[in-house]
Design an enzyme around this catalytic site. Structure first.
Site, PDB file in Angstrom:
ATOM      1  CG  HIS A   1      18.445  19.374  40.810  1.00 35.26           C
ATOM      2  ND1 HIS A   1      18.857  18.591  41.855  1.00 35.26           N
ATOM      3  CD2 HIS A   1      17.682  20.358  41.355  1.00 35.26           C
ATOM      4  CE1 HIS A   1      18.372  19.078  42.995  1.00 35.26           C
ATOM      5  NE2 HIS A   1      17.659  20.156  42.707  1.00 35.26           N
TER       6      HIS A   1
ATOM      7  CG  ASP B   1      16.727  24.546  42.914  1.00 36.14           C
ATOM      8  OD1 ASP B   1      17.001  23.332  42.847  1.00 36.14           O
ATOM      9  OD2 ASP B   1      16.617  25.159  43.993  1.00 36.14           O
TER      10      ASP B   1
ATOM     11  CG  HIS C   1      21.572  21.869  44.362  1.00 37.67           C
ATOM     12  ND1 HIS C   1      21.223  22.784  43.380  1.00 37.67           N
ATOM     13  CD2 HIS C   1      20.399  21.543  44.976  1.00 37.67           C
ATOM     14  CE1 HIS C   1      19.929  23.007  43.405  1.00 37.67           C
ATOM     15  NE2 HIS C   1      19.395  22.251  44.361  1.00 37.67           N
TER      16      HIS C   1
ATOM     17  NE  ARG D   1      14.010  27.336  47.113  1.00 33.29           N
ATOM     18  CZ  ARG D   1      14.465  26.862  45.962  1.00 33.29           C
ATOM     19  NH1 ARG D   1      14.963  25.639  45.894  1.00 33.29           N
ATOM     20  NH2 ARG D   1      14.433  27.609  44.870  1.00 33.29           N
TER      21      ARG D   1
END
Length: 303
Positions: free
Chosen positions: A118, A120, A278, A293
């Site tokens: 996918h 994000d 990823h 993140r």
């Protein structure tokens, strides 16, 4: 005359460059690189940042080992990639709303968010441009992240199929992550993996993005579709969409489009959320893993 299968097509390989201020070690010929010779705790000189930006544009996924950053330094480095934002489904570090948490406890046994390929938050009108991830506490093995190049996936298609896809858009939503489709599964993600106060109607909200997009910085075309958020081809029924999406999901996951990044404590990893996908590799049950993140804001994907 024999017609060559699209599966015989191979993507353009990255050309090596000479760098004066950093060291760049490619992971594969398609994407991924380790960058050394720079201390991200210090303000970046313009000539150093220019080379990092060049390597990032070429390799799409770059990581910096041995960078023991504070939250403030993490945010300061991230600002080089664009305006900082956040995604709605993740919790934040206390006192740092723009530093969000990716965590799995040693006691967790439930599903891991992101096990499918996918990009994000493509359910948003303006999905993130990039993610800057910091490894705070990672197991000695396991928990790698796989990446693939959607440039490469596009390049390996036949010209006629490219032309067909370029006419269409894909409907995206987060229904399988925190909407009605998620609730219907009767399964739960690990505690703390995502916010628990999200509204189902937010997850079910739909937005259409072009199936083939053009990268704003590089000008290169790439596929923009993923199994986590894609619902159907815009204007097609679910049944009409299914074989097209099934082919694309299989095609983009070709092994020669991928690289795999192994996490180490204090590693900083940056990926382009437009032209890559990823997936999490959940092979570390019984071990604690904690990353933070910073999300870089994006614009609507465009043809």
């Amino acid at each position: 005359m024999q017609v060559r299968s699209t599966f015989d097509a191979h993507p353009t390989l990255i050309k090596t460059r000479d760098y004066r201020h950093i060291r760049v070690d490619p992971l594969t010929g398609v994407l991924g690189a380790e960058i050394g010779g720079v201390d991200l705790r210090e303000p970046l000189r313009s000539e150093v940042w220019e080379e990092i930006a060049q390597a990032y544009g070429d390799h799409q996924v770059v990581y910096f080992p041995d960078q023991d950053l504070t939250h403030e330094q993490h945010l300061a480095f991230s600002q080089h990639f664009g305006e900082i934002s956040r995604v709605p489904q993740l919790n934040s570090v206390e006192g740092y709303p723009d530093v969000q948490i990716i965590r799995r406890l040693a006691s967790d046994t439930g599903r891991v968010i992101g096990e499918n390929w996918h990009a994000d938050s493509t359910f948003l009108d303006n999905p993130p441009t990039a993610i800057v991830m910091r490894a705070v506490d990672v197991p000695p093995y396991g928990g790698d992240t796989g990446f693939l190049s959607m440039y490469a996936a596009y390049e390996a298609l036949s010209p006629k199929y490219k032309a067909f896809l370029e006419q269409h858009s894909v409907v995206h939503s987060a229904t399988r992550i925190f909407g009605s489709a998620y609730l219907a599964q009767g399964r739960k993600y690990n505690a703390g993996a995502a916010r628990d106060d999200l509204k189902v109607e937010e997850g079910d909200r739909e937005v259409a993005h072009p199936l083939v997009c053009t990268h704003a910085a590089t000008g290169r075309p790439f596929l923009y579709v993923n199994k986590t958020y894609a619902q159907r081809i815009d204007g097609f029924s679910n049944e009409e969409s299914a074989p097209i999406l099934a082919f694309l999901f299989e095609h983009v996951s070709r092994f020669d489009f991928t690289c795999r990044v192994r996490w180490r404590k204090n590693q900083i990893l940056v990926w382009d959320n437009r032209c890559t996908m990823h997936r999490a590799i959940p092979d570390y049950t019984g071990q604690h893993r904690y990353l933070t993140r910073v999300t870089i804001a994006g614009a609507p994907p465009a043809r």
